[in-house]
Design an enzyme around this catalytic site. Sequence first.
Site, PDB file in Angstrom:
ATOM      1  N   SER A 613     -31.202  72.155 -58.001  1.00 17.10           N
ATOM      2  CA  SER A 613     -31.123  71.113 -56.613  1.00 17.10           C
ATOM      3  C   SER A 613     -32.166  69.933 -57.008  1.00 17.10           C
ATOM      4  CB  SER A 613     -31.810  72.348 -55.001  1.00 17.10           C
ATOM      5  OG  SER A 613     -31.609  71.808 -53.751  1.00 17.10           O
ATOM      6  N   ASP A 701     -22.257  77.758 -53.470  1.00 16.84           N
ATOM      7  CA  ASP A 701     -23.218  77.323 -53.441  1.00 16.84           C
ATOM      8  C   ASP A 701     -22.596  75.915 -51.964  1.00 16.84           C
ATOM      9  OD1 ASP A 701     -25.299  75.591 -52.743  1.00 16.84           O
ATOM     10  OD2 ASP A 701     -25.715  74.893 -55.179  1.00 16.84           O
ATOM     11  N   HIS A 733     -26.537  78.650 -53.913  1.00 10.39           N
ATOM     12  CA  HIS A 733     -27.172  77.444 -54.763  1.00 10.39           C
ATOM     13  C   HIS A 733     -28.447  78.441 -55.718  1.00 10.39           C
ATOM     14  CE1 HIS A 733     -29.087  73.358 -54.441  1.00 10.39           C
ATOM     15  NE2 HIS A 733     -29.990  74.304 -53.978  1.00 10.39           N
TER      16      HIS A 733
END
Length: 758
Positions: A613, A701, A733
Site C-alpha cells: 500500500s 482490491d 488489499h
Amino acid sequence: MLVPCLKMNRALFSLGQMMPIARSLSRCAACCQVITNPEEIARIYRQLSLFPSLSSANVGPVITSQYGGKYSNIYTEWSQRELESNENVKFCKQYIVFHDDKSVVFSAPSGNCTKVQGVLLSRDAPSGEMKAVIRKSTVKGEENQFLEIWNKNMVKSINLTALKKHGKVYEDALFGCLVWSQSETHLLYVAEKKRPKAESFFQTESSALSSSVDEEGGLRSEKKDAVKGEQFVFYEDWGEDLVKKSSPVLCVLDIEGNNVSVLEGVPENISPGQAFWAPGDTGVVFVGWRHEPLRLGLRSCPNRRSSLYYVDLTGGKCEQLASDNSAVFSPRLSPDQCRIVYLENTLFGAHMQCSRLCMYDWYTKKTSVVVDVVKRPREDGFTGIYCTQLPPKCWSADSQQIIFACPQRSRKELLAVDINTGSVTSLTSTSAMGAWNLLTIERDLIVASCASPNCPPSLRVGFLPTRDSEEQMVWITLEESQTLPEIDWQILTLVPPSDQDNSQYPGLDFEALLIKPKEEKDGAKLPLIVYPHGGPHSVTVADWLLSPAVYCKLGFAVLLVNYRGSIGFGQDNILSLPGNIGTQDVQDVQFAVESVLKGDEFDRHKLAVAGGSHGGFLACHLIGQYPSYYKACVAFNPVVNLASMVCITDIPDWCLFEAGSDYTANSLYEPAVWEQMLSKSPVKHVSQVKTPVLLLLGEDDKRVPHKQGIEYYRALKAKQVPVRLLMYPGNNHSLPNVDAESDSFMNSALWFVQHLFE
C-alpha cells in the site's frame, strides 16, 4: 498495511520456476549464512506459521465450589494458519481460574481444544446462562445463516435466510454486533436491507410464479413480487472489505416468539452499526454513518461523518446524541448503565488520527471530553489514543475506568483511563513484551494477550488494581508461547538531520524496529530488508510478525520504519506528513537505513526494500530516488500514481489530502491538483529505476485497485527493468487468504535470494 505470504501446493509451481536459480545460488549459503534452498525456506515458514493468534475471550460467571473457593471459566478463541486446507482454522480453549476477586489463586487449562466451524458471531447472555451464535451453513447447495440459542445444549435454531426479513447478517468488526437485551428475551444484530426481487422487462407471468406448500401438503403457485428492469442497478457499498454491504438495518429477534423485526425510525440517509440496547431496554443506541453524497471506504478510515443515535422502540423516534460535525465510533455502555464512552475524530483529513475519548451521560444528556487529542507526547510519556475501536468490554466493574490497548510510539500498551480525572496509566509499562492486546475485562479480571518479535502471542490474566492504588498489575500466564532466542530485536529512536526538519512541525523524531538474527555466524555481515509500513498513518509495533521472523531464521535482518506521519507519536507527527509524501517519508526511511548501516554488522551491498500500500509507494519511491542503492524490491498492492488512482479507489479523499489538497465530493479538480498528485507519485521517478521489482497484487482490491500495479509493471517493462507480477484472485488489499499469504512470502524470499546474491 500488508502482510506478505501464499499456499504451498500452488507455491510449488512457483518454486519449480525458481529452483534452477536457487540451486545456482547454493554456494552463497556458505559465505553469507543465508538459507537459499526453497524447500528449507518453505519448511521454516511452515514451522513458524503454526503459532496461533488469539482473537477473543470471554469470562464466565463466578462459581463457588463446595469448599468455598471461587472460580471462573475463561473461554478463548484462537486462529491458526492451515496451509494444506488453505484456511485460517479457528479453535477454542478453556481455562479455569480460582480467585478471591482481587488476585488469581490458581489457574489451569480445562479440557482439550475444539475446532470452531461456521461461526460468524457469538455472544454470551449477561447472566452467563445462555449463548447466542450466528452460524453459516450450506443447505441444498446454498449458504444460509442460522441464529442459534444454547445453554447446556442447543435450545433453538432459526434459519434467518429462510425468514426473508433481511439480507445477510453483518459479521464485520465495523458494523456487526450481536447483543442480548438486559431481560435476555431479545437479540439485536445488523443485516443488509432486504431489496425487492428484480426481474427482466421480458419476464413472463408463468415464469414469475413460484411454488410453495399449502397447509394440506400440496403445491400451490404464487406470483413473486418483483420490480422489472432493476436487475443491474448499481448500489454503492462501503468499500474495501465491506463489499456488498450497502444499506444495513437494525434487526431484533424475539427469542420466545421466534420473530424477527427490522427497527423503524432510522433515517434513510445513514447506515446504522455498532448497536447496543439502551438502559432499561427502552430502545437502541447505535452509530450512524452518512450516505451522502458518497459512500467512501470505511475500513481503517474512522474519519467519516457519523454520529451517535438513539431510536425509541415504542414510538420509533430517532434522536441524535452526539455532534453531527465529527466522526464518532465505538460506543460502550458502562456496567451501571449511566454513561456511554466513545471515540471521536475530526472529519476527513488523516484517516487514522489521535482520537478524543468522549463521554455521554445518559441521564443528564451532557457530553464531555475525557481525554483530548495529544499534539506532542506528554511528560508522562502518553502520546494519545489511536484505536479503530474499543474492546467490546472495556469498563472496570465500578464504572470509573476504561481499559484498552493502544500504540504508544513503537510499542502497544494496555492503558487505564480514569473517567473523572482523565488521567492515563499504563498497565504494562514495565513489561518486556512489545505488544499487548485486551481481549476482555469482566468484574475487573483482565484477559489479555502479549507478544514480541521473537515471541508469539501468550495468554495472561490479572486483576485491575483499584483506583488511586499504587499497586502494579500482577499477571498470571494461562498459555505460554515458545520464545525464539535466536531472534533479537530493538527499537531505534531517530532524529532527522536539520535540513530535513519540518518547518511547520519542527523537532519531531521517529523510530524503527530492527529485527535480526542474534548472532552473525563466522562474522558474516547480514543482508538487510527495509520494510516501511502502509497507511501512511499507521504504525508497526513490536509484535509477533510472521514474515520478519522467518526472514531472521533465514539469515536476513529486517528494518521496519515508523517514519514521521506514523500514529502513536502525537497528532503533530501525523499532520507533518500530508503534502510532504514522497519526500519527508522517503527521506526518513533512507535516513533510518543509512543510520543502521553505520554499524559493521550489515552488508550495504545486500539491501532490499519491501512494502504494501503506502509502504509499496515508499518502496517504489526509494528505488526511483536512490537508483541502484537497493538490489531488490517487492511491492504489495502499491500506490504508484495518485492521479490515476483517485478515480478508481474507494478512498479518493486520501489521494488529495495526502498530496496536499482539500477534498470535497463535488469539486471539479483543477489541472494543478492533478499535477500535484502526479508529482508526489513514484511513477514520476520510474525512468531512473534499475532495481528488479516483484509486484504482488490482489485482484479484488478496492483500496488500491490492481491496475495501479499493472501501470507500474508496464512502465518498468518499457524501461527493460527486470519485473515480475503475481495476481491473486479472490484477494483484496491485504492479500488475506492463506494461499496468497504463503505464496507471496515464498516468491518474495526467493526474489531477494536471486537478486541479492547474484
